[in-house]
Scaffold this active site. Structure first.
Site, PDB file in Angstrom:
ATOM      1  N   CYS A 158       0.840  -1.201   0.000  1.00  0.00           N
ATOM      2  CA  CYS A 158       0.000   0.000   0.000  1.00  0.00           C
ATOM      3  C   CYS A 158       0.872   1.247   0.000  1.00  0.00           C
ATOM      4  O   CYS A 158       1.435   1.620   1.042  1.00  0.00           O
ATOM      5  CB  CYS A 158      -0.922  -0.007   1.216  1.00  0.00           C
ATOM      6  SG  CYS A 158      -1.952   1.471   1.357  1.00  0.00           S
ATOM      7  N   CYS A 161      -0.369   4.087   2.269  1.00  0.00           N
ATOM      8  CA  CYS A 161      -0.108   3.844   3.690  1.00  0.00           C
ATOM      9  C   CYS A 161       1.348   4.104   4.054  1.00  0.00           C
ATOM     10  O   CYS A 161       1.645   4.720   5.083  1.00  0.00           O
ATOM     11  CB  CYS A 161      -0.447   2.390   4.046  1.00  0.00           C
ATOM     12  SG  CYS A 161      -2.073   1.832   3.541  1.00  0.00           S
ATOM     13  N   ASP A 162       2.277   3.623   3.217  1.00  0.00           N
ATOM     14  CA  ASP A 162       3.679   3.545   3.631  1.00  0.00           C
ATOM     15  C   ASP A 162       4.646   4.423   2.847  1.00  0.00           C
ATOM     16  O   ASP A 162       5.817   4.530   3.228  1.00  0.00           O
ATOM     17  CB  ASP A 162       4.146   2.085   3.526  1.00  0.00           C
ATOM     18  CG  ASP A 162       3.359   1.160   4.440  1.00  0.00           C
ATOM     19  OD1 ASP A 162       2.898   1.643   5.491  1.00  0.00           O
ATOM     20  OD2 ASP A 162       3.206  -0.031   4.109  1.00  0.00           O
TER      21      ASP A 162
END
Length: 335
Positions: A158, A161-162
């Site tokens: 993701c 997300c990261d």
């Protein structure tokens, strides 16, 4: 007393009250929630607070994808971030405090053809007036050496997300569809360079997405290639590429590697029971409603676009509100 004061006292009373002790011997519930990620736990909180006997069947590994995630920086309310497993533990405890029964058992079959609905686990048969499907989706894996070892240590599924964790680093993205191009483009905000690895000679992404990628000087393309190995010490350091036409191997320095080859919704259990699309995602008839009246869905099991913890939690809230409306409108017919 003002209405706002009454609401404030109700909140304080809720916070100070002892959690209900759930009766795990019960087999009949108002609401059964299948799955225990952000969507399932949030649905449990809302359904229980609305006064419904609520059961969450979590499976043997409750918590969804966040259990395998390290630091979560983008979930509101945590100034310094929170570890994924800790967030799931807190959600679980909050849902239980509201009175939700949580059973860590695997659902093996369902019967949505008649009411009350039946949900069978390996050890018990449960009945519910309404069901929320919150089984989520799993990212497709490469299946190469080092992938599991460095998952959460540089290997991610993701970018949203990261991505911010990999500023000023060389990043590898695997995939050739719209999702891969979108993630690669997003990651150029942080990376020194983004190396896009694709097994074929041409991208599968839409033309407009391809044009944007080809015009981005930070994206380096490696066609007819596949990642065969991921190496490093405490975290990922390199990715080994193999040219599928020449068999030549190349080693890329990589601070992060993002796998973007699709997701598999966890819906095999529901085939033939509710409508699924060609890729197995739950088809929603309206809001969170499936084609079966009284069966709802929340989170990544139907959401192919966002796939964030916060959106999954939002869908859990929405499904619980829809369940409340459904049970209220059908109270006389479900006695």
């Amino acid at each position: 007393m003002m209405a706002g004061d009454t609401a404030g006292e109700a909140v304080l009373e809720s916070r100070d009250s002892e959690p209900k002790i759930p009766d795990k011997s019960k087999t009949k519930y108002d609401v059964i929630i299948i799955g225990a990620g952000p969507s399932g736990y949030t649905a449990g909180i809302y359904c229980s607070r609305a006064g419904y006997d609520t059961l969450i069947l979590s499976g043997l590994l409750p918590g969804g994808q966040l259990v395998n995630t390290t630091e979560v920086e983008n979930y509101p309310g945590f100034e310094n971030g929170i570890m994924g497993p800790d967030l799931m533990i807190d959600m679980r405890k909050q849902s239980q405090r509201m009175g939700t029964t949580i059973v860590d058992d695997v659902v093996v079959d369902v019967d949505f053809r008649r009411k009350p609905f039946k949900v069978l686990t390996a050890s018990e048969e449960y009945e519910g007036r309404a069901v929320i499907i919150a089984t989520g989706a799993n990212p497709r894996k490469l299946g190469v050496e080092g992938e599991e070892t460095f998952s959460g240590k540089g290997v991610s599924y993701c970018a949203t997300c990261d991505g911010p964790f990999f500023r000023n680093q060389e990043i590898v993205v695997v995939g050739g569809g719209d999702s891969a191009i979108e993630e690669a483009t997003f990651l150029t905000k942080f990376a020194t360079n983004v190396h896009l690895i694709h097994r074929r000679a041409e991208l599968r992404a839409s033309k407009i997405m391809q044009e944007r990628a080809f015009n981005n000087e930070k994206i380096k393309f490696h066609f007819d290639s596949a990642v065969t190995k991921i190496t490093g010490d405490q975290k990922i350091q390199q990715a080994v590429l193999k040219n599928l036409k020449t068999n030549e191997e190349t080693i890329l320095d990589a601070g992060g590697l993002f796998v973007a080859i699709g997701h598999e919704p966890n819906t095999q259990l529901f085939k033939g029971q509710i409508d699924l699309d060609d890729e197995g995602y739950v088809v929603l008839k309206n809001k969170t409603h499936t084609n079966i009246e009284g069966v709802f869905a929340a989170g990544d099991v139907h959401d192919r676009s966002y796939r964030q913890a916060i959106t999954a939690a939002g869908f859990g809230c929405m499904s619980a509100i829809d369940v409340d409306k459904y049970l209220t409108e059908n109270a006389d017919t479900q006695q």
